[in-house]
Design an enzyme around this catalytic site. Sequence first.
Site, mmCIF file in Angstrom:
data_model
loop_
_atom_site.group_PDB
_atom_site.id
_atom_site.type_symbol
_atom_site.label_atom_id
_atom_site.label_comp_id
_atom_site.label_asym_id
_atom_site.label_seq_id
_atom_site.Cartn_x
_atom_site.Cartn_y
_atom_site.Cartn_z
ATOM 1 N N LYS A 69 46.509 29.548 44.241
ATOM 2 C CA LYS A 69 46.402 29.040 42.863
ATOM 3 C C LYS A 69 46.230 30.225 41.906
ATOM 4 O O LYS A 69 45.727 31.285 42.298
ATOM 5 C CB LYS A 69 45.204 28.109 42.745
ATOM 6 C CG LYS A 69 43.897 28.763 43.139
ATOM 7 C CD LYS A 69 42.784 27.764 43.375
ATOM 8 C CE LYS A 69 41.577 28.440 44.010
ATOM 9 N NZ LYS A 69 40.498 27.518 44.311
ATOM 10 N N SER A 271 28.834 52.520 20.629
ATOM 11 C CA SER A 271 28.314 52.733 19.281
ATOM 12 C C SER A 271 27.252 51.708 18.953
ATOM 13 O O SER A 271 27.249 50.598 19.487
ATOM 14 C CB SER A 271 29.489 52.616 18.297
ATOM 15 O OG SER A 271 29.083 51.950 17.133
ATOM 16 N N TYR A 375 49.172 57.674 8.389
ATOM 17 C CA TYR A 375 50.244 56.705 8.656
ATOM 18 C C TYR A 375 51.063 56.383 7.400
ATOM 19 O O TYR A 375 51.735 55.360 7.363
ATOM 20 C CB TYR A 375 49.644 55.407 9.219
ATOM 21 C CG TYR A 375 49.372 55.488 10.700
ATOM 22 C CD1 TYR A 375 50.314 55.063 11.628
ATOM 23 C CD2 TYR A 375 48.181 56.019 11.183
ATOM 24 C CE1 TYR A 375 50.081 55.154 12.992
ATOM 25 C CE2 TYR A 375 47.929 56.118 12.543
ATOM 26 C CZ TYR A 375 48.884 55.678 13.444
ATOM 27 O OH TYR A 375 48.650 55.772 14.797
ATOM 28 N N ARG A 390 35.590 44.873 -1.743
ATOM 29 C CA ARG A 390 34.351 45.224 -1.024
ATOM 30 C C ARG A 390 33.248 45.502 -2.035
ATOM 31 O O ARG A 390 33.512 45.874 -3.177
ATOM 32 C CB ARG A 390 34.602 46.474 -0.179
ATOM 33 C CG ARG A 390 33.450 46.845 0.776
ATOM 34 C CD ARG A 390 33.455 46.008 2.014
ATOM 35 N NE ARG A 390 32.719 46.657 3.104
ATOM 36 C CZ ARG A 390 31.561 46.220 3.595
ATOM 37 N NH1 ARG A 390 31.000 45.147 3.090
ATOM 38 N NH2 ARG A 390 30.969 46.845 4.604
ATOM 39 N N HIS A 764 30.395 36.529 15.467
ATOM 40 C CA HIS A 764 29.051 36.084 15.844
ATOM 41 C C HIS A 764 29.087 35.482 17.244
ATOM 42 O O HIS A 764 30.023 34.776 17.591
ATOM 43 C CB HIS A 764 28.546 35.005 14.874
ATOM 44 C CG HIS A 764 28.212 35.571 13.524
ATOM 45 N ND1 HIS A 764 28.037 34.784 12.420
ATOM 46 C CD2 HIS A 764 28.033 36.845 13.105
ATOM 47 C CE1 HIS A 764 27.747 35.552 11.379
ATOM 48 N NE2 HIS A 764 27.744 36.797 11.773
ATOM 49 N N GLU A 785 31.055 13.280 3.981
ATOM 50 C CA GLU A 785 30.823 11.832 4.102
ATOM 51 C C GLU A 785 29.340 11.492 3.945
ATOM 52 O O GLU A 785 28.985 10.439 3.432
ATOM 53 C CB GLU A 785 31.349 11.320 5.457
ATOM 54 C CG GLU A 785 32.862 11.214 5.481
ATOM 55 C CD GLU A 785 33.434 11.074 6.888
ATOM 56 O OE1 GLU A 785 32.635 10.942 7.845
ATOM 57 O OE2 GLU A 785 34.678 11.090 7.029
ATOM 58 N N GLY A 787 27.269 12.928 2.003
ATOM 59 C CA GLY A 787 26.812 13.067 0.618
ATOM 60 C C GLY A 787 26.485 14.490 0.198
ATOM 61 O O GLY A 787 25.934 14.716 -0.875
#
Length: 1105
Positions: A69, A271, A375, A390, A764, A785, A787
Amino acid sequence: EREREKPSSSTMSAKAISEQTGKELLYKHICTTAAVQNRFRYANVTAETDWERLVQDHPWLLTERLVVKPDQLIKRRGKLGLVGVNLDLEGVKEWLKPRLMKDTMVGKAKGILKNFLIEPFVAHKQEEEFYVCIYATREGDYMLFHHEGGVDVGDVDSKALKLLVGVDEKISADTLKSQLLTHAPAEKKEMLTSFLVGLFNLYEDLYFTYLEINPLVVTKDGVYVLDMAAKIDATADYLCKAKWGDVEFPPPFGREAYPEEAYIADLDAKSGASLKLTLLNPRGRIWTMVAGGGASVVYSDTICDLGGVNELANYGEYSGAPSEQQTYDYAKTILSLMTREKHPDGKVLIIGGSIANFTNVAATFKGIVRAIKDYQNPLKEHEVTIFVRRGGPNYQEGLRVMGEVGKTTGIPIHVFGTETHMTAIVGMALGHRPIATQPRVAAHTANFLLNTSGGTTTPASSRSASFSEVKTVAENSSAQKTCAGHPPGWSKSTTLFSDHTKAIVWGMQTRAVQGMLDFDYVCSRQEPSVAAMVYPFTGDHKQKFYWGHKEILLPVYKNMADAMKKHPEVDVLISFASLRSAYDSTIETMQYAQIRTIAIIAEGIPEALTRKIIKMAEEKGVTIIGPATVGGIKPGCFKIGNTGGMLDNILASKLYRPGSVAYVSRSGGMSNELNNIISRTTDGVYEGVAIGGDRYPGSVFMDHVWRYQDTPGVKMIVVLGEIGGNEEYRICKGIKEGRITKPVVCWCIGTCATLFSSEVQFGHAGACANQESETAVAKNKALEEAGAFVPKSFDELGDVIKTVYDNLVAKGVIVPAKELPPPTVPMDYSWARELGLIRKPASFMTSICDERGQELIYAGMPITEVFKSEIGLGGTLGLLWFQRRLPRYACQFIEMCLMVTADHGPAVSGAHNTIVCARAGKDLISSLTSGLLTIGDRFGGALDAAAKQFSKAFDSGMLPMEFVNKMKKDGKLIMGIGHRVKSINNPDMRVQILKDFVKQHFPATQLLDYALEVEKITTSKKPNLILNVDGFIGVAFVDLLRNCGGFTRDEADEFVEIGALNGIFVLGRSMGFIGHYLDQKRLKQGLYRHPWDDISYVLPEHMTM
């Protein structure tokens, strides 16, 4: 074969492992009396497999019937026809032919089958199949057992029997038997009990978060684990490394594991910052590079919301103050990926982010700018447009360098700051809204901080507690007032912080503490909110901080007990402990009843440990904020650590005085964005808490929503929810039941996840939906819904907050107060310099070495290059002494000089002194120094003097004979001529070796030739007046400096003048002196005393008066 419908813990910390890894861990570490069969009998097959070798390693492949499998995290393989059963080895090969390395659809995900598992086939009856699963929740671990396992197990959640083993509880065999095994065959109960208890203990010890076996086959021979799926808590690596070994975490099926992802994961691991990258569609035209775990999700949501899901190329985030170099490496990876194949419509790169709390935006942006410059050509070729938004520390400088690079490279870069809504750039990038051109506001962060009132005194606090009402007495008695509407025995306080709150900070976080003190000062607090710091790695001492304009000392304690005893008024602890020590230090903190609130900043605490902290906190009535959070802020009262960013942001978002809006979010960066949005649309923030991004935050949304409901000063509540978990449904319930009466504005981020074809782990740990109800879309719908006020997207959050606020003002519920200027705080010197506001002359200048960057630089040459070009010691000396890359022969000559001057026996004055000193028991440095102090005109100084004398004579055009005669006439010795032992007939081999080398390699040797002419004259007078080694090195070195092509004549002469040649002797001879020191120590020589018979005592005769 498995059905997986339960809430499987699927977080960043909880990572899925392959079936093979799971079984290996089980076989290795399970402790049970049940006979576990087929241990370690599995073989792994990929496209590269050598079958002959495989059979040698696993001879049972030839004798047993087999099962094959794929082992690639695919659910329900049996239903998909992906399991080959009861085959021989040839049958397995045949079965693999149409499947191995073939594209396959599983649900919405399309992927390649490339990793298979072969195991012995177990013949058994249907009634011998059982189902078992263990998974983690906040309150403990559930074990599910069903007496009918197998491929058609169906909805186990409703059928299976469940047993909850609470946090810190032990599993008991009796309970397990009575609660889970009621339908199991009587003769198998003992074996099952032993196996399941062993399985649960294994699950706990090895920090599994999910472990499912279906079917578990039990026959008279023992237990067979047929199919297994598992996840382990990757953050527990530091605890389980020895047992786990090197675990690989395969990507979910349908998403390839790219080397770039592994590269970023490696950067992340090395890091303290957080760096994440997931490639969704490398051919897409929309690329993102977002700062912050929460913000990165919001940007992805907005892109999908505006129809960009199929073009979204990646998900990623960087946060936690990465260095310029780390950001450069991260940006370079993304730019390299996005410039591989062209897109007919060109591409866009969204460099977004919320308002940073403590990341220096200019530093991270400089890393990105470097990458863009590298680049620039491919970016232009691929028609890339870049949009930047930012805020945060030094963001103006960051945006300025971004704008500049756009101008200089010609790449279209559109730059926006905090005045622009966070996700507005997405609409601009996708052509849904015009690209704004409003004028940029502040020029630099300093605008806020310089004293404009002219006075230096702090105005008295004339604010009320809330922006809209008089302070009640209850506000101050923080620990007494408890939340209404909670079960009896509940003792957590409504008010966590007041303007008298005192805290202890665990960890040497001076920058965060200074930020807290500056906040206290602009809030007109009477005293600092930090009473002391605890740092176990130093002794007790005092640390200097600023309180407004003056300096104060805060105590730092080695032991927490001392800090608590000396500061009984403290009821908050802010822990900056690392993920490894956070658990122990938090448990220790809770031994002290005075502490009512603990904020845990660290990210990556294993979930099992976090749950223990939560349980203990519940028992003691302590509020935990975090882990994995920046903290929270209560304007006018208290701020946790780095929350709210630097002072300019505190002032811009008016966080120095309370408003009427309280918020709770998961994300720290997004909480700062909320400060900005709320301050622009309302009278400001009353209190805000970031509960943290982990799967089990210490306090949940509702803990804080209840507090806000019970706090008179709070008039409206804002909740920024997130995909994953069911917490937001409790808010719906509270509103429906009429227990939450204040208006609630709520938005759950992570709506994009519903549109992705394969599972994406967001920034997160808790941001991952495990069932339909946990998705952000479902939660937003339910909240609306119920409220709550729910915007259509994050883009409209500010508008909805404004509408609700304006409505409350119109009703007279909120009466905005008059603004008063806050006290000013002077800017720190170092920050002012960082912003380029001041300059001061440097105390030192240096031009040979720079250690400030990513790598050490010698005279402009990076250390990696120094090694790569193999310039050796001579070349290194050339860089550091002469600031030149010297030719190969010059480097070799320098090394030869060091070798020949290394030592000249123990009798010379320098070696003698070193030996005497070593024998007096002095250390290496003292002994070496005492030897070096003898070097001068008489000993060793001849190199320098010879070079100067010979050069002067040669340069003034004197003939060798005239030079010798003049020196004789002046009564001076010619330096570098003469030897005690060697003579013209007994030449010095050292000089011979050097002479051969110099004659062969130096381009010109005028001064050496001159010296050899002088030698002919002096030796004719006396055979030992030869050119000695000092003289030879002296004159040859001058030839080298003058003729190697690297120096002007003046430069060459200057190096001789300032003593470079003496340096050669000092450096070379230090080797010998150290040798003599080590030799004396090794020979264990005692104190040296000079013998009498070697001293001539010549005292004056006895004198008479």
